[in-house]
Design a protein around this motif. Structure first.
Motif, mmCIF file in Angstrom:
data_model
loop_
_atom_site.group_PDB
_atom_site.id
_atom_site.type_symbol
_atom_site.label_atom_id
_atom_site.label_comp_id
_atom_site.label_asym_id
_atom_site.label_seq_id
_atom_site.Cartn_x
_atom_site.Cartn_y
_atom_site.Cartn_z
ATOM 1 N N THR A 1 0.876 -1.102 -0.083
ATOM 2 C CA THR A 1 0.003 -0.048 -0.093
ATOM 3 C C THR A 1 0.859 1.299 0.023
ATOM 4 N N SER A 2 2.216 1.152 0.318
ATOM 5 C CA SER A 2 3.261 2.249 0.085
ATOM 6 C C SER A 2 3.848 2.190 -1.140
ATOM 7 N N VAL A 3 3.254 3.135 -2.001
ATOM 8 C CA VAL A 3 3.738 2.904 -3.396
ATOM 9 C C VAL A 3 5.337 3.503 -3.593
ATOM 10 N N GLY A 4 5.615 4.681 -2.994
ATOM 11 C CA GLY A 4 6.826 5.276 -3.318
ATOM 12 C C GLY A 4 7.014 5.488 -4.666
ATOM 13 N N PHE A 5 8.379 4.951 -5.206
ATOM 14 C CA PHE A 5 8.864 5.489 -6.307
ATOM 15 C C PHE A 5 8.647 4.092 -7.011
ATOM 16 N N GLU A 6 7.433 3.463 -7.050
ATOM 17 C CA GLU A 6 7.359 2.471 -8.147
ATOM 18 C C GLU A 6 6.617 2.643 -9.133
ATOM 19 N N ASP A 7 6.480 1.740 -10.104
ATOM 20 C CA ASP A 7 5.721 2.001 -11.459
ATOM 21 C C ASP A 7 4.197 2.177 -11.114
ATOM 22 N N ASP A 8 3.620 1.824 -9.882
ATOM 23 C CA ASP A 8 2.158 2.188 -9.835
ATOM 24 C C ASP A 8 1.720 3.695 -9.829
ATOM 25 N N CYS A 9 2.673 4.432 -9.634
ATOM 26 C CA CYS A 9 2.451 5.848 -9.835
ATOM 27 C C CYS A 9 2.664 6.473 -11.108
ATOM 28 N N PRO A 10 1.452 6.877 -11.849
ATOM 29 C CA PRO A 10 1.911 7.307 -13.053
ATOM 30 C C PRO A 10 3.005 8.460 -13.169
ATOM 31 N N LEU A 11 3.366 9.140 -12.207
ATOM 32 C CA LEU A 11 4.451 9.860 -12.274
ATOM 33 C C LEU A 11 5.727 9.376 -12.711
ATOM 34 N N PHE A 12 5.940 8.020 -12.394
ATOM 35 C CA PHE A 12 7.190 7.573 -12.480
ATOM 36 C C PHE A 12 7.293 6.245 -13.512
ATOM 37 N N HIS A 13 6.165 6.162 -14.352
ATOM 38 C CA HIS A 13 6.261 5.441 -15.618
ATOM 39 C C HIS A 13 7.646 5.670 -16.437
ATOM 40 N N ASP A 14 8.236 4.637 -16.900
ATOM 41 C CA ASP A 14 9.034 4.742 -17.797
ATOM 42 C C ASP A 14 10.533 5.322 -17.484
ATOM 43 N N LEU A 15 10.465 6.050 -16.097
ATOM 44 C CA LEU A 15 11.706 6.589 -15.586
ATOM 45 C C LEU A 15 12.757 5.692 -15.375
ATOM 46 N N SER A 16 13.922 5.907 -15.701
ATOM 47 C CA SER A 16 15.169 5.027 -15.372
ATOM 48 C C SER A 16 15.447 5.244 -13.833
ATOM 49 N N ARG A 17 16.367 4.178 -13.468
ATOM 50 C CA ARG A 17 16.654 4.448 -11.977
ATOM 51 C C ARG A 17 17.133 5.616 -11.657
ATOM 52 N N GLU A 18 18.286 6.025 -12.878
ATOM 53 C CA GLU A 18 18.987 7.560 -12.646
ATOM 54 C C GLU A 18 17.866 8.618 -12.238
ATOM 55 N N GLU A 19 16.864 8.513 -13.397
ATOM 56 C CA GLU A 19 15.769 9.497 -13.204
ATOM 57 C C GLU A 19 15.095 9.481 -12.122
ATOM 58 N N ARG A 20 14.814 8.320 -11.483
ATOM 59 C CA ARG A 20 14.078 8.394 -10.215
ATOM 60 C C ARG A 20 14.766 9.114 -9.013
ATOM 61 N N GLU A 21 16.442 8.537 -9.057
ATOM 62 C CA GLU A 21 17.343 9.196 -8.214
ATOM 63 C C GLU A 21 17.190 10.763 -8.277
ATOM 64 N N GLN A 22 17.151 11.422 -9.445
ATOM 65 C CA GLN A 22 17.077 12.759 -9.313
ATOM 66 C C GLN A 22 15.617 13.303 -8.821
ATOM 67 N N LEU A 23 14.607 12.433 -9.017
ATOM 68 C CA LEU A 23 13.335 12.986 -8.301
ATOM 69 C C LEU A 23 13.387 12.843 -6.723
ATOM 70 N N ALA A 24 14.187 11.660 -6.411
ATOM 71 C CA ALA A 24 14.224 11.331 -4.792
ATOM 72 C C ALA A 24 15.068 12.465 -4.418
ATOM 73 N N SER A 25 16.053 12.906 -4.875
ATOM 74 C CA SER A 25 16.910 13.788 -4.445
ATOM 75 C C SER A 25 16.271 15.133 -4.127
ATOM 76 N N ILE A 26 15.183 15.501 -4.653
ATOM 77 C CA ILE A 26 14.391 16.869 -4.375
ATOM 78 C C ILE A 26 13.099 16.716 -3.482
ATOM 79 N N SER A 27 13.003 15.388 -3.191
ATOM 80 C CA SER A 27 11.810 15.001 -2.404
ATOM 81 C C SER A 27 11.988 14.922 -1.027
ATOM 82 N N ARG A 28 10.893 14.953 -0.219
ATOM 83 C CA ARG A 28 10.723 14.606 1.280
ATOM 84 C C ARG A 28 9.780 13.946 1.635
ATOM 85 N N LEU A 29 9.588 13.186 2.631
ATOM 86 C CA LEU A 29 8.498 12.531 3.088
ATOM 87 C C LEU A 29 7.698 13.094 4.213
ATOM 88 N N LYS A 30 6.437 13.328 4.043
ATOM 89 C CA LYS A 30 5.669 13.945 5.269
ATOM 90 C C LYS A 30 4.609 12.939 5.748
#
Length: 253
Positions: free
Chosen positions: A31-60
């Motif tokens: 139920t915790s989706v995080g940076f998985e393909d379940d989320c439309p934002l992350f479709h077709d993104l490479s691991r490196e691209e997801r790393e870039q997203l993770a670097s600007i994110s924070r969890l609340k």
């Protein structure tokens, strides 16, 4: 009590750190989706691209009834729901409320071009969400074509859901609206099956989503039960007994 209700913010994490500190996010079925393909934002993104997203994110993390953002607050953040259930609401100048949507893990909210949020996002259960600085996300999307395409797809999906709700409010009878709601929850709520849809929202929330009063929701539910379409084995649980009839009433196939 204060400590339990206080919002917690986790500083920016790398993709690997997210997997280590939140192991459930390594599994798409969680139920915790995080940076998985379940989320439309992350479709077709490479691991490196997801790393870039993770670097600007924070969890609340939030407790029930806390706000992820409030209406008219500066729209500096964009959100990806990681766990829990919430709602998006808009209040009129007279205090009347319209629930615009219910949100679940994997849902994305906050993409807009206004300087202020035109709605509030409230947790109905314990909820967590990744926050992305809006300007940084938009800037990053200019360098990542898949991310930009995903953001456009999310915008199109939001528009389609908005049109569905406008049609619902303008054309459907009360019990048909409730059927639409049940099918909507069956399709979107994690773990929901015809045997049991366990609702996190109150009847007031449902009424404000469907443009009805609480009393009308109760009467409509009683009619569906009398017609053998649903049962309510518990106050917050709906069991669909005749899915085909419900789909006909909701005009969803």
């Amino acid at each position: 009590m204060r400590a339990r209700r206080r919002q917690k913010v986790v500083d920016s994490l790398s993709f690997d750190q997210i997997g280590e500190r939140f192991p459930a996010m390594n599994h798409p079925s969680s139920t915790s989706v995080g940076f998985e393909d379940d989320c439309p934002l992350f479709h077709d993104l490479s691991r490196e691209e997801r790393e870039q997203l993770a670097s600007i994110s924070r969890l609340k993390t939030l407790s029930p009834q806390q706000y992820l953002c409030r209406q008219n607050a500066p729209s500096d953040w964009v959100f990806n729901i990681a766990s829990g259930t919430g709602l998006i609401e808009r209040l009129s100048s007279t205090g009347r409320r319209q629930v615009l949507a219910f949100i679940f893990p994997g849902d994305f909210a906050g993409l807009n071009n206004s300087s202020q949020f035109e709605y509030g996002i409230k947790a109905l259960t314990d909820m967590s969400a990744y926050e992305f600085p809006r300007e940084k996300l938009y800037t990053l999307s200019e360098d990542l074509p898949h991310l930009k395409a995903n953001m456009r797809s999310i915008g199109a999906l939001v528009q389609a859901l908005t049109f569905d709700q406008l049609y619902l409010l303008g054309q459907k009878k009360a019990h048909e609206r409730l059927c639409f709601f049940c099918i909507h929850m069956l399709e979107r709520m994690p773990g929901a099956t015809p045997e049991g849809i366990n609702l996190a929202m109150s009847r007031q929330d449902i009424a404000d989503f469907l443009g009805m009063t609480v009393e009308t929701v109760s009467r409509s539910m009683a009619k569906l039960k009398q017609d053998g379409i649903v049962a309510t084995p518990a106050p917050q649980t709906i069991r669909i007994l005749d899915l085909e009839q419900m789909q006909d009433l909701a005009d969803i196939h």
